[in-house]
Every structure is written in structure tokens, then in C-alpha cells.
Design a protein around this motif. Structure first.
Motif, mmCIF file in Angstrom:
data_model
loop_
_atom_site.group_PDB
_atom_site.id
_atom_site.type_symbol
_atom_site.label_atom_id
_atom_site.label_comp_id
_atom_site.label_asym_id
_atom_site.label_seq_id
_atom_site.Cartn_x
_atom_site.Cartn_y
_atom_site.Cartn_z
ATOM 1 N N LEU A 38 56.370 46.498 26.689
ATOM 2 C CA LEU A 38 55.184 46.364 25.851
ATOM 3 C C LEU A 38 54.959 44.926 25.404
ATOM 4 C CD1 LEU A 38 55.549 49.559 23.616
ATOM 5 C CD2 LEU A 38 53.851 49.173 25.412
ATOM 6 N N ILE A 39 56.047 44.195 25.147
ATOM 7 C CA ILE A 39 55.912 42.833 24.624
ATOM 8 C C ILE A 39 55.702 41.815 25.733
ATOM 9 C CG2 ILE A 39 57.184 40.987 23.447
ATOM 10 C CD1 ILE A 39 58.336 43.105 21.589
ATOM 11 N N THR A 40 56.348 42.016 26.889
ATOM 12 C CA THR A 40 56.217 41.045 27.983
ATOM 13 C C THR A 40 55.114 41.405 28.967
ATOM 14 O OG1 THR A 40 57.830 42.169 29.400
ATOM 15 C CG2 THR A 40 58.675 40.537 27.822
ATOM 16 N N GLY A 41 54.715 42.680 29.025
ATOM 17 C CA GLY A 41 53.715 43.103 30.006
ATOM 18 C C GLY A 41 54.291 43.354 31.384
ATOM 19 N N GLU A 42 55.624 43.217 31.549
ATOM 20 C CA GLU A 42 56.280 43.461 32.827
ATOM 21 C C GLU A 42 56.828 44.893 32.867
ATOM 22 O OE1 GLU A 42 56.226 41.273 35.238
ATOM 23 O OE2 GLU A 42 55.235 39.742 34.005
ATOM 24 N N ARG A 65 47.484 49.916 40.387
ATOM 25 C CA ARG A 65 47.209 48.622 41.014
ATOM 26 C C ARG A 65 46.066 47.896 40.323
ATOM 27 N NH1 ARG A 65 47.775 51.756 45.720
ATOM 28 N NH2 ARG A 65 45.511 51.778 46.011
ATOM 29 N N ILE A 66 45.084 48.642 39.857
ATOM 30 C CA ILE A 66 43.886 48.041 39.266
ATOM 31 C C ILE A 66 44.132 47.566 37.834
ATOM 32 C CG2 ILE A 66 41.562 48.598 38.416
ATOM 33 C CD1 ILE A 66 41.211 50.342 40.891
ATOM 34 N N THR A 67 45.039 48.236 37.105
ATOM 35 C CA THR A 67 45.190 47.989 35.665
ATOM 36 C C THR A 67 45.787 46.614 35.368
ATOM 37 O OG1 THR A 67 45.489 50.342 35.249
ATOM 38 C CG2 THR A 67 46.227 48.832 33.538
ATOM 39 N N ASN A 68 45.149 45.894 34.468
ATOM 40 C CA ASN A 68 45.694 44.666 33.881
ATOM 41 C C ASN A 68 46.045 44.977 32.425
ATOM 42 O OD1 ASN A 68 45.441 42.774 36.071
ATOM 43 N ND2 ASN A 68 43.228 42.882 35.768
ATOM 44 N N HIS A 69 47.332 45.064 32.133
ATOM 45 C CA HIS A 69 47.779 45.497 30.810
ATOM 46 C C HIS A 69 47.573 44.391 29.763
ATOM 47 C CE1 HIS A 69 49.503 49.254 32.215
ATOM 48 N NE2 HIS A 69 49.988 48.591 33.253
ATOM 49 N N ILE A 70 47.268 44.810 28.550
ATOM 50 C CA ILE A 70 46.999 43.857 27.468
ATOM 51 C C ILE A 70 47.967 44.026 26.299
ATOM 52 C CG2 ILE A 70 44.547 43.724 28.047
ATOM 53 C CD1 ILE A 70 43.994 45.582 25.665
ATOM 54 N N THR A 71 48.945 44.913 26.421
ATOM 55 C CA THR A 71 49.848 45.137 25.284
ATOM 56 C C THR A 71 50.652 43.890 24.940
ATOM 57 O OG1 THR A 71 51.586 45.982 26.758
ATOM 58 C CG2 THR A 71 50.075 47.586 25.784
ATOM 59 N N SER A 72 50.941 43.041 25.925
ATOM 60 C CA SER A 72 51.707 41.821 25.633
ATOM 61 C C SER A 72 50.930 40.900 24.702
ATOM 62 C CB SER A 72 52.065 41.084 26.921
ATOM 63 O OG SER A 72 50.908 40.712 27.642
ATOM 64 N N ASN A 77 50.683 38.913 19.270
ATOM 65 C CA ASN A 77 49.866 38.637 18.100
ATOM 66 C C ASN A 77 50.426 39.324 16.862
ATOM 67 O OD1 ASN A 77 47.091 39.407 16.422
ATOM 68 N ND2 ASN A 77 47.060 37.382 17.367
ATOM 69 N N LEU A 78 50.984 40.515 17.044
ATOM 70 C CA LEU A 78 51.604 41.226 15.928
ATOM 71 C C LEU A 78 52.826 40.482 15.411
ATOM 72 C CD1 LEU A 78 51.582 44.928 17.250
ATOM 73 C CD2 LEU A 78 50.106 43.962 15.484
ATOM 74 N N MET A 79 53.556 39.818 16.291
ATOM 75 C CA MET A 79 54.803 39.168 15.899
ATOM 76 C C MET A 79 54.610 37.780 15.313
ATOM 77 S SD MET A 79 57.545 40.346 18.826
ATOM 78 C CE MET A 79 58.867 39.529 17.927
ATOM 79 N N LYS A 80 53.446 37.187 15.490
ATOM 80 C CA LYS A 80 53.243 35.807 15.024
ATOM 81 C C LYS A 80 53.533 35.608 13.542
ATOM 82 C CE LYS A 80 50.140 33.903 18.525
ATOM 83 N NZ LYS A 80 48.778 33.387 18.814
#
Length: 611
Positions: A38-42, A65-72, A77-80
Motif C-alpha cells: 500500500l505504501i510503495t505501490g509495488e 494490467r490496466i490499473t495504475n494504483h494510487i495508494t502509494s 501523504n498520510l505519513m508526511k
């Protein structure tokens, strides 16, 4: 728990033999994988779920294949705000020794702390790496290690070895929560990244034992024969020869390990678990990530974002409809040539169509106006409805806001426009401070443990006092906020000590990266003769016979006095800065300078006596 070398060897042997792990091993390793994704997007594909009723495996693979994840992006932003805690204006850090007048022991300890992590300081490790790991792997352990050194000439230089949650096989604590031992499994390779081998380490309270797997290519014939004929008992320490070098070994099943022991005599296991947020699922035995409150919402975001990407890719684009002439290429019959292959001109469609922006559809010129065609009816673009995609986009935005509210119980970090009242903003800040306070408390405890452990390792523990504390009000304010506070305090005619507190916060920002300048500010403030007085009150005091000559002289000559004392301190053999001296010694030196100025001050001459 009584521990000796044999007890540690036997314990480690039994853990390896039975492949024993601690009771929460599966839980913490699963959490590590989820948090890291979730944090790295990998490695996000395993978090996606197929809708079995309507989605085939092929369609599901296409969606992945189509999805570009945005959770990272959202997670980072939550951790800043967490990284602001160590830089808080309210933080107070202290390291000192009793009866250490020249700060020799303090300097030696600080020098080791300054080389703790990749040639940067322990403070930097806590301000960055510790917070990072609390996001991705809160059940990792920080172990203090050091390389071999000549104890007759130098002291050890401790550094952190971060054992991930999947490397920590076992640990044991007593009823008071004190760590008794820690077992870590790692692997190592040769200089070319080949020939991997397992390495098991048990960290005890006074000793460390390491089992290192021996490769078949390293075992000499004599040792191999002894193992094959079963003349060696399982778990028995034996003398062996590895690459013709004598050493100690132990057999476990078909594996042979070398055995190494290292005494440290610290009376404590040199390690601590990184996390601070207790996992309710394990009754607080382990920890969860700092973003754990937002994880359920982030999981919703994985699904919602995937569906929006799929919708955008497959449906949200204009459809082109046009009239077209038959393909006129030689031999083309409805897109096919006589040999059955597709026509290169029309691509097998059988019609002339525009393939690029440079293509032009040419129509013959009509003979009269009645034969003219309405070109608007030749080509038509059908734009699909985007209401669904717009709703999906708004839904993802709403989930992002809910993530921030879940972590910080506030909208402070999610509002696009700041139009709230000062009272409302203050309430939001207090909610943020409440969310950060547990982390700050853990920062303090683990930082103190680390400094104490490093002091033990370099034999500098006696007389040590150290702390890194935070107030409940973290004062996460910018310079603009603090200057506004000064204006408000000035307009309200508040007491000057309140202004001084704001000045201290401003100095904390100005000199936060310059400890020498910060020390100079604190020293000069400590001896300021008119503390708490306004400018008007100081002018009155300078002309008042009730104020001592000493106070007036120090105030009027402070710049010259401090510069002189600083330059003189650097000329001394030990070269200790005036600003690093104990307060009592600073006071004596300042008094000497002030009294010297007073003694050399020209006496006032009475005009009547001259007459």
C-alpha cells in the motif's frame, strides 16, 4: 532467566531443528506485505479481488494490467505529518554527564551517535528510517551491532541492523516485558551474489551466538566421512575444518553449521522492536502500522481506482462514425486480395478511411448544387456519458479525505481552502497532536534506550543523563504562524514572558539545523540582564539609579563581551567553545569581563571641581 553459552546454543539448535517461530509470525509477515504494498505501490496485484459472478480470469488479468494504483501517493501523504514530530518546537534533547567539566565523555558519546547510520546520526535514523519502518514493517527489530575493533586503542562504533518481521523467527520476554533473547534468520552470499547460505543468530543478554550453514564445497573429506557414518550426534558441538581452517561446528539433520560466540556483557539484549501502535488482534503482543486506521479505506480505494481505470480505458473515448467509399486498390474485393490476404491499402476493411490527421477524404465535384452533400453528415463523433467516471473520481477523492480523517481525526490536511476560524483550526491542531503524541512518546523511550545501549557498548554509561521529550502541544507552526502570534500577543498587551516563549519557538526554527547557533542563543538569553522587560522598560532601567552598574554594562556591551569570550576560548589548548562550558564557568568569565569594563571606565568629572 539464566543464560550461558551452552544454553543459548541449545535454544538456537532446538528452534532451527523444529523450525519454530513465535506465535504471531504469520500475522506480522502478512501485515508487512500488505503495508509495504500500500505504501510503495509495488506487489499490488495480490490485493485486488476478482468479481466472480461477472468477471472472467482473462478480464481480471486485463484489469490488473490496466490499473495504475494510487495508494502509494495517498499513504505517503498520510505519513508526511509524522516526520514533523522530531522537528517540533516543543522537543527538548539532552545528553550530559555528572562531573564531566570539560564535556569529554559527552563529546565521545556524541561522536559515536553521529556515526550511527550511514555516517549520519542516531537522531537522523529516528527522524527518518524509524518512521519509515513504522509504516511498512512495525514488527521489525533494530539490533545494535559493531565490527571487530582493538579495545586497547579504540572503542566500538555501533550501527543498526534492521531485522525484518519475516527474519525474526522467535523472541521471548519476561513478565515485566524485558527482552530475554531474539532469534534472527538471514542469508548471505559470496561477493558475486552466489552460493547462498542460511545464518541463524540468537542475541542473548550477555552473549551472541551465530550458526552459519556450511556449503558442501567447503567440507573436507574427513569431516564429511564423520557425518556420513553418523559418528556425530545431532546437536553436538564438534571440531571441524572448513577450507582447512579449524573451527567449531554443529550438525542439524543433513546440515552442518559453524558455531561462533561473541560476549558483550551488556546485561540486556541489544535490540528493540520498532513499532509503537499495539495490535489489538494479538492482544498487544505485536504492532500495526501508523497508517493502519486508514488501511480499510485504502483497500476500498484499490478496488474503486481499478474500476475507474478500466472504465476510462474501455468506454470513455469518442466513437467515430463516417460514410466511406469502397477501397479502390487494385485487386481489393471487400478488403481481400485474390490470394486471400488482407489489402494493405484499407487494412482488410474494404473502405477508404482516414488513418492519420494528414489523410483527406476526397469527393468528386458535383455538377450542380443539388448534388452537393452536407459534409456534417459524412462523419460523426459520438461522445459517451462521463457521469459514471465523474462519480468514481469523486468517490476516490472522498476516500482520500476519509483516510486523513481516520488517521488524524481532522480535516486539517484535506481542505483545499482554509477559511475556518482560528478556534476551529486550533481544535483541528489539537486532534492532530493527540494522534501524534503516542508516536512522540515511543520516540522518546526508544531514543533513550538507544543512547543508553550505545553508551553501554562504548563503556560510557556511568553518570549519563539523557532524554528527548516532547510536550503535548507539538507547536507544529511555521514562522508566519509564530509572527502572527507575536502580533496578537502584542496587541493584547500580554506579559513579556509569553513573548519570550514565542521568541524561543522562532529561534528553534531559525537555528534548528545549527546547534552551535542555538547554543549561543540559549547562553546569551540565560545571562540577559533585563529578561521579561519591554523596550520602554529597558530605557527607564538604564537611566534608573536603582539598577546596578553591572546590569547596565552587560546590556550595553554584550556583543563585544560574548565575541571576546568566544575567541579567547578557541585559543586555549583544549579549544572548548565558550558556549559549551558549564553555566557556572560561563558566569564567572562574563563577570570578569563586565568588572574589567567597569574598572576601566573613565570617571565622571564634576564641572564645579574643575572650576
Amino acid at each position: 532467566m539464566e543464560q550461558d553459552t551452552q544454553w543459548l546454543i541449545d535454544t538456537l539448535y532446538q528452534i532451527i531443528k523444529g523450525n519454530i517461530t513465535h506465535r504471531d509470525y504469520k500475522r506480522v509477515t502478512e501485515l508487512k506485505r500488505k503495508y509495504t504494498s500500500l505504501i510503495t505501490g509495488e506487489d499490488m496485484d495480490y490485493l485486488m479481488r476478482r468479481f466472480d459472478l461477472h468477471e472472467s480470469e482473462d478480464a481480471f488479468d486485463q484489469r490488473k494490467r490496466i490499473t495504475n494504483h494510487i495508494t502509494s501517493s495517498v499513504s505517503n501523504n498520510l505519513m508526511k505529518p509524522l516526520y514533523k514530530v522530531p522537528r517540533s518546537n516543543s522537543a527538548k534533547r539532552f545528553i550530559g554527564y555528572e562531573e564531566d567539566n570539560d564535556n569529554k565523555k559527552k563529546k565521545e558519546l556524541e561522536s559515536k551517535l553521529g556515526l550511527f547510520w550511514e555516517k549520519t546520526s542516531l537522531d537522523n535514523w529516528f527522524s527518518n528510517k524509524w518512521i519509515d519502518i513504522n509504516g511498512t514493517d512495525p514488527n521489525a527489530w533494530c539490533v545494535f551491532e559493531w565490527k571487530d575493533y582493538d579495545n586497547t586503542k579504540e572503542k566500538a562504533t555501533p550501527y543498526p541492523f534492521l531485522a525484518s518481521s519475516d527474519e525474526v523467527m522467535y523472541f521471548n520476554k519476561d513478565n515485566a516485558g524485558e527482552l530475554q533473547f531474539l532469534v534472527v534468520k538471514t542469508s548471505e552470499t559470496d561477493q558475486f551474489g552466489l552460493n547462498p547460505r542460511d545464518v541463524y543468530t540468537i542475541y542473548g543478554q550477555n552473549e551472541t551466538v551465530v550458526f552459519k550453514q556450511v556449503l558442501n564445497s567447503e567440507i573436507d573429506n574427513a569431516t564429511r566421512n564423520r557425518i556420513q557414518v553418523s559418528t556425530i550426534k545431532q546437536g553436538e558441538i564438534i571440531e571441524i575444518s572448513i577450507n582447512s581452517i579449524p573451527t567449531m561446528g554443529i550438525v542439524n539433520g543433513s546440515n552442518l553449521f559453524t558455531v561462533s560466540t561473541y560476549e558483550h556483557n551488556l546485561n540486556a539484549v541489544p535490540a528493540f522492536c520498532v513499532g509503537f501502535k499495539r495490535d489489538k488482534y494479538t492482544d498487544g503482543r505485536t504492532f500495526v502500522s501508523v497508517i493502519d486506521d486508514a488501511v480499510p479505506i485504502l483497500m476500498k480505494m484499490v478496488k474503486a481506482n481499478s474500476e475507474m481505470d478500466l472504465t476510462s480505458a474501455l468506454h470513455v473515448f469518442p466513437q467515430k462514425v463516417q460514410y466511406a467509399n469502397r477501397c479502390t486498390a487494385e485487386g481489393c474485393n471487400m478488403g481481400h486480395l485474390p490470394d486471400g490476404s488482407a489489402c494493405n491499402s484499407c487494412g482488410g476493411t474494404g473502405y477508404q478511411t482516414s488513418k492519420t490527421a494528414q489523410d483527406v477524404i476526397i469527393l468528386p465535384m458535383p455538377r450542380d448544387k443539388e448534388e452537393f452533400l452536407n459534409l456534417d453528415n459524412m462523419v460523426k463523433y459520438i461522445s459517451p456519458s462521463v457521469e459514471l467516471v465523474a462519480w468514481q473520481d469523486r468517490y476516490i477523492d472522498a476516500l482520500t479525505v476519509r483516510c486523513k480523517e481516520a488517521m488524524y481525526n481532522t480535516e486539517l490536511f484535506s481542505k483545499k481552502e482554509v477559511a475556518e476560524t482560528a478556534t476551529g483550526k486550533n481544535i483541528d491542531l489539537q486532534n492532530v497532536y493527540d494522534s501524534l503524541y503516542d508516536m512522540a512518546m515511543s520516540f522518546s523511550i526508544k531514543w533513550k534506550f538507544s543512547v543508553t545501549m550505545i553508551a553501554k557498548i562504548i563503556d560510557q554509561l556511568e553518570g549519563l543523563t539523557c532524554y528527548y521529550v516532547f510536550s503535548k502541544d507539538f507547536k507544529l507552526k511555521s514562522l508566519t504562524d509564530l509572527y502572527n502570534d507575536l502580533t496578537i500577543v502584542g496587541n493584547s498587551n500580554a506579559d513579556n514572558f509569553i513573548k519570550e516563549a514565542i521568541y524561543d519557538d522562532i529561534a528553534g526554527i531559525f537555528y534548528g539545523e545549527d546547534p552551535v547557533a542555538m547554543n549561543r542563543y540559549k547562553t546569551q538569553k540565560a545571562f540577559y540582564p533585563f529578561s521579561g522587560m519591554s523596550e520602554k522598560e529597558i530605557i527607564i532601567a538604564l537611566n534608573s539609579p536603582e539598577v546596578t552598574e553591572y546590569a547596565k554594562t552587560l546590556y550595553l556591551n554584550s556583543g563585544w563581551i560574548y565575541d571576546e569570550l568566544y575567541m579567547e576560548s578557541l585559543k586555549k589548548p583544549k579549544s572548548i567553545s565558550f558556549y559549551e562550558l558549564p553555566r557556572e564557568e560561563q558566569k564567572k568569565l562574563i563577570e570578569q569581563k563586565v568588572n574589567q569594563i567597569i574598572a576601566n571606565k573613565p570617571k565622571e568629572v564634576d564641572i564645579n571641581e574643575l572650576a
